[in-house]
Design a protein around this motif. Structure first.
Motif, PDB file in Angstrom:
ATOM      1  N   TYR A   1       3.172   7.091  -6.661  1.00  0.00           N
ATOM      2  CA  TYR A   1       2.401   8.321  -6.862  1.00  0.00           C
ATOM      3  C   TYR A   1       0.927   7.990  -7.116  1.00  0.00           C
ATOM      4  O   TYR A   1       0.033   8.565  -6.490  1.00  0.00           O
ATOM      5  N   LEU A   2       0.695   7.062  -8.029  1.00  0.00           N
ATOM      6  CA  LEU A   2      -0.683   6.688  -8.336  1.00  0.00           C
ATOM      7  C   LEU A   2      -1.374   6.058  -7.128  1.00  0.00           C
ATOM      8  O   LEU A   2      -2.565   6.293  -6.893  1.00  0.00           O
ATOM      9  N   LYS A   3      -0.627   5.299  -6.359  1.00  0.00           N
ATOM     10  CA  LYS A   3      -1.210   4.680  -5.164  1.00  0.00           C
ATOM     11  C   LYS A   3      -1.667   5.747  -4.176  1.00  0.00           C
ATOM     12  O   LYS A   3      -2.760   5.655  -3.602  1.00  0.00           O
ATOM     13  N   SER A   4      -0.837   6.768  -3.994  1.00  0.00           N
ATOM     14  CA  SER A   4      -1.190   7.840  -3.051  1.00  0.00           C
ATOM     15  C   SER A   4      -2.403   8.639  -3.527  1.00  0.00           C
ATOM     16  O   SER A   4      -3.155   9.171  -2.717  1.00  0.00           O
ATOM     17  N   GLN A   5      -2.593   8.704  -4.840  1.00  0.00           N
ATOM     18  CA  GLN A   5      -3.673   9.508  -5.403  1.00  0.00           C
ATOM     19  C   GLN A   5      -4.983   8.734  -5.578  1.00  0.00           C
ATOM     20  O   GLN A   5      -6.058   9.337  -5.662  1.00  0.00           O
ATOM     21  N   THR A   6      -4.911   7.403  -5.642  1.00  0.00           N
ATOM     22  CA  THR A   6      -6.095   6.639  -6.046  1.00  0.00           C
ATOM     23  C   THR A   6      -6.545   5.570  -5.054  1.00  0.00           C
ATOM     24  O   THR A   6      -7.618   4.986  -5.239  1.00  0.00           O
ATOM     25  N   TYR A   7      -5.752   5.298  -4.029  1.00  0.00           N
ATOM     26  CA  TYR A   7      -6.019   4.118  -3.195  1.00  0.00           C
ATOM     27  C   TYR A   7      -7.423   4.125  -2.608  1.00  0.00           C
ATOM     28  O   TYR A   7      -8.143   3.119  -2.674  1.00  0.00           O
ATOM     29  N   ARG A   8      -7.831   5.237  -2.019  1.00  0.00           N
ATOM     30  CA  ARG A   8      -9.141   5.284  -1.365  1.00  0.00           C
ATOM     31  C   ARG A   8     -10.271   5.065  -2.374  1.00  0.00           C
ATOM     32  O   ARG A   8     -11.219   4.321  -2.104  1.00  0.00           O
ATOM     33  N   GLU A   9     -10.157   5.693  -3.540  1.00  0.00           N
ATOM     34  CA  GLU A   9     -11.202   5.524  -4.550  1.00  0.00           C
ATOM     35  C   GLU A   9     -11.254   4.079  -5.049  1.00  0.00           C
ATOM     36  O   GLU A   9     -12.342   3.513  -5.242  1.00  0.00           O
ATOM     37  N   LEU A  10     -10.094   3.489  -5.259  1.00  0.00           N
ATOM     38  CA  LEU A  10     -10.056   2.099  -5.714  1.00  0.00           C
ATOM     39  C   LEU A  10     -10.565   1.158  -4.628  1.00  0.00           C
ATOM     40  O   LEU A  10     -11.251   0.167  -4.925  1.00  0.00           O
ATOM     41  N   TYR A  11     -10.260   1.465  -3.387  1.00  0.00           N
ATOM     42  CA  TYR A  11     -10.763   0.637  -2.280  1.00  0.00           C
ATOM     43  C   TYR A  11     -12.291   0.637  -2.294  1.00  0.00           C
ATOM     44  O   TYR A  11     -12.927  -0.419  -2.155  1.00  0.00           O
ATOM     45  N   ASN A  12     -12.865   1.823  -2.465  1.00  0.00           N
ATOM     46  CA  ASN A  12     -14.323   1.939  -2.499  1.00  0.00           C
ATOM     47  C   ASN A  12     -14.923   1.258  -3.724  1.00  0.00           C
ATOM     48  O   ASN A  12     -16.101   0.893  -3.733  1.00  0.00           O
ATOM     49  N   LEU A  13     -14.116   1.095  -4.762  1.00  0.00           N
ATOM     50  CA  LEU A  13     -14.560   0.404  -5.971  1.00  0.00           C
ATOM     51  C   LEU A  13     -14.541  -1.118  -5.777  1.00  0.00           C
ATOM     52  O   LEU A  13     -15.469  -1.827  -6.158  1.00  0.00           O
TER      53      LEU A  13
END
Length: 245
Positions: free
Chosen positions: A141-153
Protein backbone atom coordinates in the motif's frame (compact mmCIF):
# COMPACT_ATOMS: atom_id res chain seq x y z
CA UNK A 1 -19.53 -0.06 63.28
CA UNK A 2 -16.14 0.41 61.60
CA UNK A 3 -15.40 -3.29 62.13
CA UNK A 4 -18.60 -4.20 60.24
CA UNK A 5 -18.05 -1.75 57.37
CA UNK A 6 -14.46 -2.81 56.66
CA UNK A 7 -15.26 -6.42 55.61
CA UNK A 8 -18.21 -5.16 53.55
CA UNK A 9 -15.93 -2.57 51.86
CA UNK A 10 -13.34 -5.24 51.05
CA UNK A 11 -15.99 -7.53 49.56
CA UNK A 12 -17.43 -4.72 47.44
CA UNK A 13 -13.97 -3.52 46.35
CA UNK A 14 -12.89 -7.06 45.43
CA UNK A 15 -16.13 -7.58 43.53
CA UNK A 16 -15.59 -4.36 41.59
CA UNK A 17 -12.05 -5.40 40.68
CA UNK A 18 -13.28 -8.75 39.41
CA UNK A 19 -16.06 -7.06 37.43
CA UNK A 20 -13.55 -4.63 35.93
CA UNK A 21 -11.34 -7.53 34.87
CA UNK A 22 -14.30 -9.34 33.31
CA UNK A 23 -15.34 -6.17 31.51
CA UNK A 24 -11.79 -5.74 30.28
CA UNK A 25 -11.73 -9.28 28.89
CA UNK A 26 -15.10 -8.76 27.19
CA UNK A 27 -13.85 -5.48 25.73
CA UNK A 28 -10.70 -7.17 24.42
CA UNK A 29 -12.68 -9.91 22.71
CA UNK A 30 -15.32 -7.72 21.14
CA UNK A 31 -15.18 -7.23 17.35
CA UNK A 32 -12.81 -4.58 16.08
CA UNK A 33 -14.38 -1.29 15.11
CA UNK A 34 -13.50 0.50 11.91
CA UNK A 35 -11.86 3.26 13.90
CA UNK A 36 -9.65 0.77 15.75
CA UNK A 37 -8.60 -0.95 12.53
CA UNK A 38 -7.62 2.28 10.81
CA UNK A 39 -5.92 3.71 13.89
CA UNK A 40 -4.03 0.47 14.53
CA UNK A 41 -2.85 0.14 10.96
CA UNK A 42 -1.78 3.77 10.79
CA UNK A 43 0.16 3.24 13.97
CA UNK A 44 1.78 0.07 12.61
CA UNK A 45 2.68 1.75 9.33
CA UNK A 46 4.13 4.77 11.09
CA UNK A 47 6.22 2.65 13.47
CA UNK A 48 7.40 0.34 10.69
CA UNK A 49 8.24 3.17 8.29
CA UNK A 50 10.11 5.14 10.94
CA UNK A 51 12.11 2.07 11.89
CA UNK A 52 12.99 1.16 8.29
CA UNK A 53 13.95 4.72 7.37
CA UNK A 54 15.96 5.16 10.58
CA UNK A 55 17.88 1.92 10.02
CA UNK A 56 18.79 2.76 6.43
CA UNK A 57 19.62 6.41 7.07
CA UNK A 58 22.31 5.48 9.59
CA UNK A 59 25.92 5.44 8.41
CA UNK A 60 26.44 2.14 6.55
CA UNK A 61 22.71 1.46 6.71
CA UNK A 62 22.85 0.51 3.04
CA UNK A 63 26.54 -0.02 2.50
CA UNK A 64 27.23 -2.74 5.08
CA UNK A 65 23.88 -4.52 4.82
CA UNK A 66 24.16 -7.20 2.16
CA UNK A 67 20.38 -7.39 1.87
CA UNK A 68 20.16 -3.84 0.55
CA UNK A 69 23.68 -2.78 -0.49
CA UNK A 70 23.53 -1.03 -3.85
CA UNK A 71 25.98 -2.31 -6.44
CA UNK A 72 26.50 -1.46 -10.09
CA UNK A 73 24.41 -3.42 -12.62
CA UNK A 74 25.89 -6.57 -14.20
CA UNK A 75 26.26 -4.65 -17.46
CA UNK A 76 28.66 -2.31 -15.64
CA UNK A 77 31.38 -4.95 -15.82
CA UNK A 78 32.46 -3.37 -19.12
CA UNK A 79 33.13 -0.18 -17.14
CA UNK A 80 34.56 -1.62 -13.94
CA UNK A 81 36.92 -4.04 -15.70
CA UNK A 82 38.51 -1.19 -17.61
CA UNK A 83 38.86 1.05 -14.57
CA UNK A 84 40.17 -1.82 -12.47
CA UNK A 85 43.14 -2.17 -14.81
CA UNK A 86 44.39 1.22 -13.67
CA UNK A 87 46.58 1.52 -10.53
CA UNK A 88 44.18 1.75 -7.62
CA UNK A 89 41.30 1.05 -9.98
CA UNK A 90 39.51 -1.43 -7.73
CA UNK A 91 39.50 1.11 -4.94
CA UNK A 92 38.04 3.69 -7.32
CA UNK A 93 35.18 1.33 -8.18
CA UNK A 94 34.50 0.61 -4.51
CA UNK A 95 34.59 4.34 -3.76
CA UNK A 96 31.89 4.84 -6.39
CA UNK A 97 29.75 2.14 -4.79
CA UNK A 98 30.36 3.66 -1.35
CA UNK A 99 29.29 7.11 -2.55
CA UNK A 100 26.14 5.71 -4.13
CA UNK A 101 25.21 3.97 -0.88
CA UNK A 102 25.99 7.10 1.12
CA UNK A 103 23.63 9.03 -1.16
CA UNK A 104 20.90 6.48 -0.51
CA UNK A 105 21.51 6.70 3.24
CA UNK A 106 21.18 10.46 3.00
CA UNK A 107 17.93 10.21 1.03
CA UNK A 108 16.48 7.73 3.53
CA UNK A 109 16.52 10.48 6.18
CA UNK A 110 13.71 12.18 4.30
CA UNK A 111 11.65 9.06 3.63
CA UNK A 112 9.70 8.95 6.91
CA UNK A 113 7.73 12.21 6.28
CA UNK A 114 6.76 10.90 2.82
CA UNK A 115 5.40 7.74 4.40
CA UNK A 116 3.62 9.76 7.10
CA UNK A 117 1.69 11.76 4.50
CA UNK A 118 0.58 8.54 2.80
CA UNK A 119 -0.57 7.06 6.11
CA UNK A 120 -2.87 10.00 6.82
CA UNK A 121 -4.69 9.39 3.54
CA UNK A 122 -5.60 5.78 4.31
CA UNK A 123 -9.31 4.97 3.88
CA UNK A 124 -11.41 2.47 5.82
CA UNK A 125 -11.42 0.15 2.81
CA UNK A 126 -7.63 0.42 2.54
CA UNK A 127 -7.35 -0.53 6.19
CA UNK A 128 -9.43 -3.68 5.99
CA UNK A 129 -7.72 -4.74 2.75
CA UNK A 130 -4.35 -4.42 4.49
CA UNK A 131 -5.48 -6.22 7.63
CA UNK A 132 -6.85 -9.17 5.65
CA UNK A 133 -4.19 -9.10 2.94
CA UNK A 134 -0.82 -10.74 2.44
CA UNK A 135 1.94 -10.35 5.02
CA UNK A 136 3.34 -7.37 3.09
CA UNK A 137 0.00 -5.75 2.24
CA UNK A 138 0.80 -2.60 4.21
CA UNK A 139 4.17 -2.29 2.50
CA UNK A 140 2.55 -2.67 -0.92
CA UNK A 141 0.00 0.00 0.00
CA UNK A 142 2.72 2.45 0.97
CA UNK A 143 4.70 1.58 -2.15
CA UNK A 144 1.72 2.37 -4.37
CA UNK A 145 1.18 5.69 -2.58
CA UNK A 146 4.78 6.91 -2.25
CA UNK A 147 7.00 5.36 -4.92
CA UNK A 148 7.07 8.30 -7.34
CA UNK A 149 7.72 10.84 -4.59
CA UNK A 150 10.47 8.72 -3.08
CA UNK A 151 12.01 8.17 -6.51
CA UNK A 152 12.17 11.93 -7.00
CA UNK A 153 13.76 12.21 -3.56
CA UNK A 154 16.45 9.55 -4.13
CA UNK A 155 17.30 10.08 -7.79
CA UNK A 156 19.02 13.51 -7.55
CA UNK A 157 21.19 12.31 -4.68
CA UNK A 158 22.23 9.16 -6.55
CA UNK A 159 22.92 11.19 -9.70
CA UNK A 160 25.07 13.65 -7.78
CA UNK A 161 27.30 10.77 -6.67
CA UNK A 162 27.52 9.42 -10.20
CA UNK A 163 28.44 12.83 -11.61
CA UNK A 164 31.49 13.23 -9.34
CA UNK A 165 34.81 12.78 -11.12
CA UNK A 166 36.63 9.55 -10.34
CA UNK A 167 39.59 9.33 -12.70
CA UNK A 168 40.91 11.22 -15.73
CA UNK A 169 38.38 14.01 -15.15
CA UNK A 170 35.62 11.53 -15.92
CA UNK A 171 32.65 10.81 -13.69
CA UNK A 172 31.03 7.40 -13.29
CA UNK A 173 28.17 8.50 -15.52
CA UNK A 174 30.52 9.78 -18.24
CA UNK A 175 32.60 6.59 -18.15
CA UNK A 176 29.44 4.51 -18.28
CA UNK A 177 27.98 6.41 -21.22
CA UNK A 178 31.27 6.36 -23.16
CA UNK A 179 31.99 2.68 -22.70
CA UNK A 180 28.44 1.44 -23.19
CA UNK A 181 28.12 3.71 -26.23
CA UNK A 182 31.18 2.09 -27.77
CA UNK A 183 29.86 -1.36 -26.90
CA UNK A 184 26.46 -0.62 -28.41
CA UNK A 185 28.03 0.50 -31.70
CA UNK A 186 29.79 -2.85 -31.94
CA UNK A 187 26.72 -4.81 -30.86
CA UNK A 188 24.54 -2.94 -33.35
CA UNK A 189 26.89 -3.55 -36.26
CA UNK A 190 26.43 -6.37 -38.76
CA UNK A 191 29.25 -8.30 -37.12
CA UNK A 192 27.73 -7.75 -33.67
CA UNK A 193 24.33 -8.95 -34.80
CA UNK A 194 25.84 -12.03 -36.40
CA UNK A 195 27.56 -12.74 -33.08
CA UNK A 196 24.23 -12.22 -31.23
CA UNK A 197 25.68 -9.42 -29.14
CA UNK A 198 23.11 -7.47 -27.13
CA UNK A 199 23.17 -3.74 -26.60
CA UNK A 200 23.38 -2.31 -23.07
CA UNK A 201 20.44 0.03 -22.54
CA UNK A 202 20.60 0.40 -18.77
CA UNK A 203 19.99 3.92 -17.49
CA UNK A 204 22.46 3.98 -14.59
CA UNK A 205 20.68 6.70 -12.59
CA UNK A 206 17.35 4.92 -12.92
CA UNK A 207 18.75 1.47 -12.16
CA UNK A 208 20.55 2.53 -8.98
CA UNK A 209 17.63 4.62 -7.72
CA UNK A 210 15.29 1.67 -8.17
CA UNK A 211 17.73 -0.60 -6.31
CA UNK A 212 17.85 1.90 -3.44
CA UNK A 213 14.06 1.93 -3.23
CA UNK A 214 13.93 -1.86 -3.42
CA UNK A 215 16.06 -1.88 -0.28
CA UNK A 216 13.83 0.62 1.48
CA UNK A 217 10.65 -1.35 0.82
CA UNK A 218 12.37 -4.62 1.70
CA UNK A 219 13.21 -3.20 5.13
CA UNK A 220 9.66 -1.92 5.51
CA UNK A 221 8.26 -5.35 4.64
CA UNK A 222 10.46 -6.95 7.29
CA UNK A 223 9.15 -4.46 9.89
CA UNK A 224 5.58 -5.22 8.86
CA UNK A 225 6.20 -8.96 9.13
CA UNK A 226 7.49 -8.51 12.68
CA UNK A 227 4.33 -6.68 13.76
CA UNK A 228 2.06 -9.24 12.12
CA UNK A 229 3.82 -12.34 13.43
CA UNK A 230 5.71 -11.40 16.60
CA UNK A 231 3.57 -10.28 19.56
CA UNK A 232 6.65 -8.66 21.12
CA UNK A 233 6.83 -6.25 18.17
CA UNK A 234 3.33 -4.95 18.97
CA UNK A 235 4.54 -2.26 21.29
CA UNK A 236 1.18 -0.57 22.00
CA UNK A 237 -2.13 -1.83 23.33
CA UNK A 238 -3.83 -0.87 20.06
CA UNK A 239 -1.39 -2.90 17.96
CA UNK A 240 -1.86 -5.92 20.25
CA UNK A 241 -5.63 -5.67 19.84
CA UNK A 242 -5.73 -5.11 16.07
CA UNK A 243 -3.10 -7.67 15.09
CA UNK A 244 -3.94 -10.08 17.89
CA UNK A 245 -7.29 -10.66 16.26
Amino acid sequence: MKRILLPIFLVVFTGCAELAQIAKEIDTNRPLTQTEVISGLKQALTIGADSAASELSATNGYYLDQLVKITLPPEASVVTENISKLPGGEKLVEDVILRINRSAEDAAKEAAPVFARAVTGMTIQDGFNILRGEKDAATQYLKSQTYRELYNLYQPKIKKSLDKEIVGNLSTNESWNTLTGQWNRVAGSIVGKMANLETVDTDLDKYLTEKALDGLFLKLALEEEKIREDPKARVTALLKRVFGQ
